[in-house]
Design an enzyme around this catalytic site. Sequence first.
Site, PDB file in Angstrom:
ATOM      1  N   ARG A   1       0.839  -1.208   0.000  1.00 28.16           N
ATOM      2  CA  ARG A   1       0.000   0.000   0.000  1.00 28.16           C
ATOM      3  C   ARG A   1       0.869   1.251   0.000  1.00 28.16           C
ATOM      4  O   ARG A   1       1.883   1.328   0.706  1.00 28.16           O
ATOM      5  CB  ARG A   1      -0.925   0.023   1.228  1.00 28.16           C
ATOM      6  CG  ARG A   1      -1.982  -1.055   1.138  1.00 28.16           C
ATOM      7  CD  ARG A   1      -3.085  -0.896   2.159  1.00 28.16           C
ATOM      8  NE  ARG A   1      -3.919  -2.076   2.134  1.00 28.16           N
ATOM      9  CZ  ARG A   1      -4.896  -2.303   1.247  1.00 28.16           C
ATOM     10  NH1 ARG A   1      -5.174  -1.397   0.327  1.00 28.16           N
ATOM     11  NH2 ARG A   1      -5.589  -3.423   1.280  1.00 28.16           N
TER      12      ARG A   1
ATOM     13  N   HIS B   1       7.649   1.329 -10.835  1.00 29.08           N
ATOM     14  CA  HIS B   1       6.491   0.797 -10.115  1.00 29.08           C
ATOM     15  C   HIS B   1       5.211   1.171 -10.833  1.00 29.08           C
ATOM     16  O   HIS B   1       5.141   2.181 -11.528  1.00 29.08           O
ATOM     17  CB  HIS B   1       6.456   1.320  -8.674  1.00 29.08           C
ATOM     18  CG  HIS B   1       6.583   2.816  -8.566  1.00 29.08           C
ATOM     19  ND1 HIS B   1       7.807   3.456  -8.638  1.00 29.08           N
ATOM     20  CD2 HIS B   1       5.656   3.782  -8.416  1.00 29.08           C
ATOM     21  CE1 HIS B   1       7.615   4.760  -8.529  1.00 29.08           C
ATOM     22  NE2 HIS B   1       6.320   4.988  -8.401  1.00 29.08           N
TER      23      HIS B   1
HETATM   24  P1  5GP Z   1       6.020   8.105  -8.080  1.00 27.17           P
HETATM   25  O1  5GP Z   1       5.720   9.574  -7.962  1.00 27.17           O
HETATM   26  O2  5GP Z   1       7.494   7.834  -8.049  1.00 27.17           O
HETATM   27  O3  5GP Z   1       5.338   7.484  -9.272  1.00 27.17           O
HETATM   28  O4  5GP Z   1       5.355   7.426  -6.831  1.00 27.17           O
HETATM   29  C1  5GP Z   1       6.043   7.106  -5.662  1.00 27.17           C
HETATM   30  C2  5GP Z   1       5.011   6.690  -4.634  1.00 27.17           C
HETATM   31  O5  5GP Z   1       5.679   6.046  -3.583  1.00 27.17           O
HETATM   32  C3  5GP Z   1       4.240   7.864  -4.038  1.00 27.17           C
HETATM   33  O6  5GP Z   1       2.845   7.680  -4.277  1.00 27.17           O
HETATM   34  C4  5GP Z   1       4.595   7.810  -2.553  1.00 27.17           C
HETATM   35  O7  5GP Z   1       3.507   8.135  -1.709  1.00 27.17           O
HETATM   36  C5  5GP Z   1       5.043   6.372  -2.376  1.00 27.17           C
HETATM   37  N1  5GP Z   1       6.036   6.195  -1.335  1.00 27.17           N
HETATM   38  C6  5GP Z   1       7.178   6.921  -1.166  1.00 27.17           C
HETATM   39  N2  5GP Z   1       7.869   6.462  -0.112  1.00 27.17           N
HETATM   40  C7  5GP Z   1       7.164   5.410   0.382  1.00 27.17           C
HETATM   41  C8  5GP Z   1       7.387   4.529   1.497  1.00 27.17           C
HETATM   42  O8  5GP Z   1       8.374   4.601   2.212  1.00 27.17           O
HETATM   43  N3  5GP Z   1       6.451   3.568   1.687  1.00 27.17           N
HETATM   44  C9  5GP Z   1       5.349   3.437   0.901  1.00 27.17           C
HETATM   45  N4  5GP Z   1       4.476   2.456   1.190  1.00 27.17           N
HETATM   46  N5  5GP Z   1       5.102   4.255  -0.136  1.00 27.17           N
HETATM   47  C10 5GP Z   1       6.007   5.241  -0.398  1.00 27.17           C
END
Ligand code: 5GP
Length: 116
Positions: A30, A101
């Site tokens: 999550r 991701h």
């Molecule tokens: P991006 O912007 O790189 O596509 O998305 C990264 C996502 O990772 C964001 O939605 C953010 O909330 C999530 N995220 C960042 N750090 C952590 C963490 O330590 N644990 C979890 N579960 N999610 C994280």
Amino acid sequence: MAKETIFSKIIRREILADIIFQDELVTAFRDISPQAPTHILIVPNILIPTANDVVAAHEAALGRIITVAAKIAKDQGIAEDGYRLIMNCNKHGGQEVYHIHLHLLGGRPLGPMLAS
Ligand code: 5GP
């Protein structure tokens, strides 16, 4: 060599996350800051920083993240109403964590694809 992110530590269970699926290729957990009632990240266990770094050898893991996303959507009860799968790449794509991701978002109508 690509620099590890916090996602590698989550995959190795060195730091806590709400992991809902894991196999030899992918891990799903999550999002810490959910943008919808269901917001789950599905990541390959190997470190691929961005979509720009994908090569043919990654196809099994990246195919698996779609299969797992569909399974989780079904398990979470959002498959029939629908959901959104997002993969951000680099600065203009809004990528914050450089471990590729897939975001699985659902549980409410998500509106138009782009906010701006
Ligand atoms: P991006 O912007 O790189 O596509 O998305 C990264 C996502 O990772 C964001 O939605 C953010 O909330 C999530 N995220 C960042 N750090 C952590 C963490 O330590 N644990 C979890 N579960 N999610 C994280």
